[in-house]
Design an enzyme around this catalytic site. Structure first.
Site, PDB file in Angstrom:
ATOM      1  N   GLU A 130      -9.597  -4.576  12.221  1.00 21.91           N
ATOM      2  CA  GLU A 130      -8.581  -5.292  11.442  1.00 21.91           C
ATOM      3  C   GLU A 130      -8.060  -4.393  10.325  1.00 21.91           C
ATOM      4  O   GLU A 130      -8.852  -3.731   9.643  1.00 21.91           O
ATOM      5  CB  GLU A 130      -9.217  -6.565  10.861  1.00 21.91           C
ATOM      6  CG  GLU A 130      -8.298  -7.754  10.854  1.00 21.91           C
ATOM      7  CD  GLU A 130      -7.930  -8.240  12.257  1.00 21.91           C
ATOM      8  OE1 GLU A 130      -6.883  -7.786  12.770  1.00 21.91           O
ATOM      9  OE2 GLU A 130      -8.676  -9.061  12.813  1.00 21.91           O
ATOM     10  N   ASP A 146      -0.222  -6.134  17.618  1.00 19.07           N
ATOM     11  CA  ASP A 146       0.140  -7.450  18.157  1.00 19.07           C
ATOM     12  C   ASP A 146       1.159  -7.329  19.287  1.00 19.07           C
ATOM     13  O   ASP A 146       1.051  -7.996  20.322  1.00 19.07           O
ATOM     14  CB  ASP A 146       0.704  -8.338  17.044  1.00 19.07           C
ATOM     15  CG  ASP A 146      -0.297  -8.517  15.913  1.00 19.07           C
ATOM     16  OD1 ASP A 146      -1.491  -8.229  16.126  1.00 19.07           O
ATOM     17  OD2 ASP A 146       0.116  -8.941  14.826  1.00 19.07           O
ATOM     18  N   TYR A 195       0.276  -7.959   2.264  1.00 18.62           N
ATOM     19  CA  TYR A 195       0.039  -7.110   3.439  1.00 18.62           C
ATOM     20  C   TYR A 195       0.653  -5.736   3.217  1.00 18.62           C
ATOM     21  O   TYR A 195       0.006  -4.706   3.399  1.00 18.62           O
ATOM     22  CB  TYR A 195       0.659  -7.780   4.674  1.00 18.62           C
ATOM     23  CG  TYR A 195       0.470  -7.017   5.960  1.00 18.62           C
ATOM     24  CD1 TYR A 195      -0.616  -7.281   6.793  1.00 18.62           C
ATOM     25  CD2 TYR A 195       1.356  -6.017   6.351  1.00 18.62           C
ATOM     26  CE1 TYR A 195      -0.789  -6.575   7.983  1.00 18.62           C
ATOM     27  CE2 TYR A 195       1.191  -5.312   7.527  1.00 18.62           C
ATOM     28  CZ  TYR A 195       0.118  -5.602   8.340  1.00 18.62           C
ATOM     29  OH  TYR A 195      -0.061  -4.893   9.508  1.00 18.62           O
TER      30      TYR A 195
HETATM   31  C1  GLA Z   1      -1.146  -8.483  11.404  1.00 18.69           C
HETATM   32  C2  GLA Z   1      -0.263  -7.317  11.833  1.00 18.69           C
HETATM   33  C3  GLA Z   1      -1.039  -6.328  12.700  1.00 18.69           C
HETATM   34  C4  GLA Z   1      -2.351  -5.932  12.029  1.00 18.69           C
HETATM   35  C5  GLA Z   1      -3.125  -7.152  11.532  1.00 18.69           C
HETATM   36  C6  GLA Z   1      -4.333  -6.775  10.724  1.00 18.69           C
HETATM   37  O1  GLA Z   1      -1.505  -9.249  12.520  1.00 18.69           O
HETATM   38  O2  GLA Z   1       0.857  -7.783  12.556  1.00 18.69           O
HETATM   39  O3  GLA Z   1      -0.232  -5.214  12.969  1.00 18.69           O
HETATM   40  O4  GLA Z   1      -2.129  -5.019  10.980  1.00 18.69           O
HETATM   41  O5  GLA Z   1      -2.310  -8.004  10.751  1.00 18.69           O
HETATM   42  O6  GLA Z   1      -5.249  -6.094  11.502  1.00 18.69           O
END
Ligand code: GLA
Length: 395
Positions: free
Chosen positions: A39, A177, A229
Site C-alpha cells: 500500500e 488500480d 494523498y
Molecule cells: C489509491 C490509489 C493507488 C494506490 C493506493 C494506495 O487506491 O489509486 O494508486 O496508491 O491508493 O496504495
C-alpha cells in the site's frame, strides 16, 4: 458477461433505449479490487499485490453522428452531456470526470473519436477503497476501444486511465488500480513491479483452505483525502531523492540501514514515510513467497504488520480502521487484517476462516456500536477477472 444476469442486462438495454432512443452496440465492464499488500508503494516505484474482485462497473454504449457524449449514470440517476470539442472537468459532477477524463486522455494521445451515447452502472461500493473509480475509467476505455476498433496495448490502456484520474479527478494516483482492473484473473493476485511494469500471477487458493477475504467498509469518508494523498506522495518522494544520493535508484534497492545513512537529510515525517515504503516492499516480497507455499498464516502476519506501518509511519489510518485491525488481532479465526487502498477511511480487509466470518462481523458491529462509530458494511469478495468488452448481437 461476468456476474451480470441476462435479465438484468435486458433491463439495462431497455433503459438505454428509453434514454437515448437508440440501441447499445457494445457492453464493457471492469472490476473493483482489493490489494492484498503493498500500500502506497505503487507511486513510489515499488511492489504491489492486488486482486480483482467480483464486483464490477458496466458500460453500454453506441455511436452518435455528432461530437457529443451523453452518458447516464444509473447509480447517481444523472445524465452528463459534453462536447468532445471542449473537454474539461466539471467540479459539480464527480463521477462524470472519470468518463470525460478518458476522452481527454485518448485525445491527448492522438486518438480522435466521435460522440457516443452511454449508460454506466455498477456494484463496486463508491469511495470505499475498492477502486470504483478505476473500474469506471477502465470500463469506459475498454468500451470505447471495442466500439471504435482501437488497438490500444493493455498497459497503455492502464496508463491512459491513470492520466484521466490525474488530470480530471485531481488525484495523483499510482498505477495499481487501473492495472489490476485490466490484468486481474480469477483466483489469482497480480504481483506487479510498478517501476518496470513487469508482473506475474500468483495463485490465491483461498477457498480450498476454507478462507475468505472479508471487506469491512467503515463508511467513513474523509473530505480531504485527495489532498492528503497527494501530500503523502510528496513526503515520500523526499526519501527516495535522498536515497539516490547513495546511488540507489529507487526504494526497492534500499534497506533500513541505507535509510539511516540519509536520516540527517530528511524531516522526521519524510523519514517515517520512507521507512513504510521500504518495509512494505519487503512485506510484498515475503507475501509472494508465503503464497507460493500456500502459507496463509504468514500472509496474515504480514497483513497485520502492514496495517501497523500504515498507521504509525504513513499515517493514513483512522480510529474506525484501527478498530477492525484490533478486532482481527483478538479474533482467533482472523489470520490478518489491514486497511486497504489509500486509507483515511474506506475499507479494511480481513483474511479469515470462512466459518468464523459471521461471528467476526458481529464482533466488529458490537465494537463500533460501543465506540459510536458509523455502522460498517461487509462484503465477502471473490477474486474475479479483469476488464472485458464485446459487441452485442441484438435482434
Ligand atoms: C489509491 C490509489 C493507488 C494506490 C493506493 C494506495 O487506491 O489509486 O494508486 O496508491 O491508493 O496504495
Amino acid at each position: 458477461m461476468m456476474t451480470l444476469q441476462q435479465n438484468s442486462l435486458r433491463n439495462f438495454i431497455k433503459l438505454f433505449v428509453e434514454l437515448h432512443g437508440s440501441r447499445p452496440e457494445v457492453l464493457s465492464s471492469a472490476p473493483g479490487r482489493v490489494n492484498l499488500i503493498g500500500e502506497h508503494t505503487d507511486y513510489n516505484n515499488g511492489y504491489v499485490l492486488p486482486a480483482a474482485i467480483h464486483l464490477r462497473n458496466y458500460f453500454l454504449l453506441s455511436r452518435r453522428p455528432d461530437n457529443e457524449v451523453h452518458v447516464w449514470a444509473e447509480n447517481f440517476r444523472q445524465m452528463d452531456i459534453f462536447s468532445l470539442d471542449d473537454l474539461k472537468p466539471d467540479p459539480n459532477i464527480k463521477w462524470a470526470n472519470y468518463v470525460r477524463g478518458i476522452f481527454y486522455a485518448l485525445k491527448k494521445d492522438g486518438t480522435l473519436l466521435s460522440g457516443i451515447n452511454g449508460l454506466v452502472w455498477g456494484d463496486v461500493p463508491l469511495e470505499s477503497g475498492l477502486s470504483s473509480s478505476a473500474a469506471l475509467e477502465v470500463s469506459v476505455i475498454k468500451g470505447l476501444s471495442e466500439l471504435f476498433g482501437l488497438t490500444i496495448d493493455p498497459v497503455r490502456m492502464a496508463l491512459l486511465s491513470q492520466k484521466a484520474e490525474h488530470e480530471f479527478a485531481g488525484v495523483k494516483c499510482g498505477l495499481m488500480d487501473q492495472f489490476i482492473a485490466i490484468f486481474g484473473q480469477k483466483n489469482s493476485a497480480v504481483f506487479l513491479d510498478c517501476q518496470t511494469l513487469n508482473f506475474r500471477l500468483v495463485p490465491l487458493n483461498l477457498e480450498s483452505k476454507g478462507l475468505e477475504l472479508l471487506v469491512c467498509d467503515t463508511r467513513v469518508r474523509r473530505e480531504l483525502s485527495s489532498s492528503e494523498y497527494n501530500r503523502r506522495r510528496q513526503e515520500a518522494a523526499a526519501g527516495s531523492e535522498a536515497l539516490q544520493t547513495l546511488g540507489l535508484p529507487s526504494y526497492k534497492e534500499a534497506t533500513l540501514d541505507d535509510l539511516e545513512k540519509v536520516r540527517p537529510a530528511l524531516s522526521p515525517i519524510s523519514f517515517r514515510r520512507a521507512r513504510h515504503v521500504i518495509t512494505e516492499n519487503a512485506r510484498v516480497l515475503a507475501s509472494v513467497e508465503a503464497l507460493s507455499r500456500d502459507d496463509f498464516e504468514q500472509l496474515g502476519r504480514l497483513l497485520f504488520a502492514s496495517h501497523e506501518s500504515l498507521r504509525d509511519d504513513y499515517e493514513v489510518s483512522c480510529p474506525e480502521l484501527d478498530l477492525i485491525y484490533e478486532a482481527g488481532r483478538d479474533f482467533p479465526s482472523c489470520l490478518g487484517a489491514r486497511l486497504v487502498g489509500a486509507g483515511f477511511g474506506g475499507s479494511a480487509i480481513a483474511l479469515i476462516q470462512k466459518a468464523g466470518a459471521p461471528a467476526f462481523q458481529q464482533e466488529i458491529l458490537a465494537r463500533t456500536r460501543k465506540e459510536g462509530f458509523p455502522t460498517p458494511s461487509f462484503y465477502e469478495v471473490q477474486v474475479g477477472g479483469g476488464a472485458s468488452a464485446e459487441h452485442l448481437d441484438l435482434p
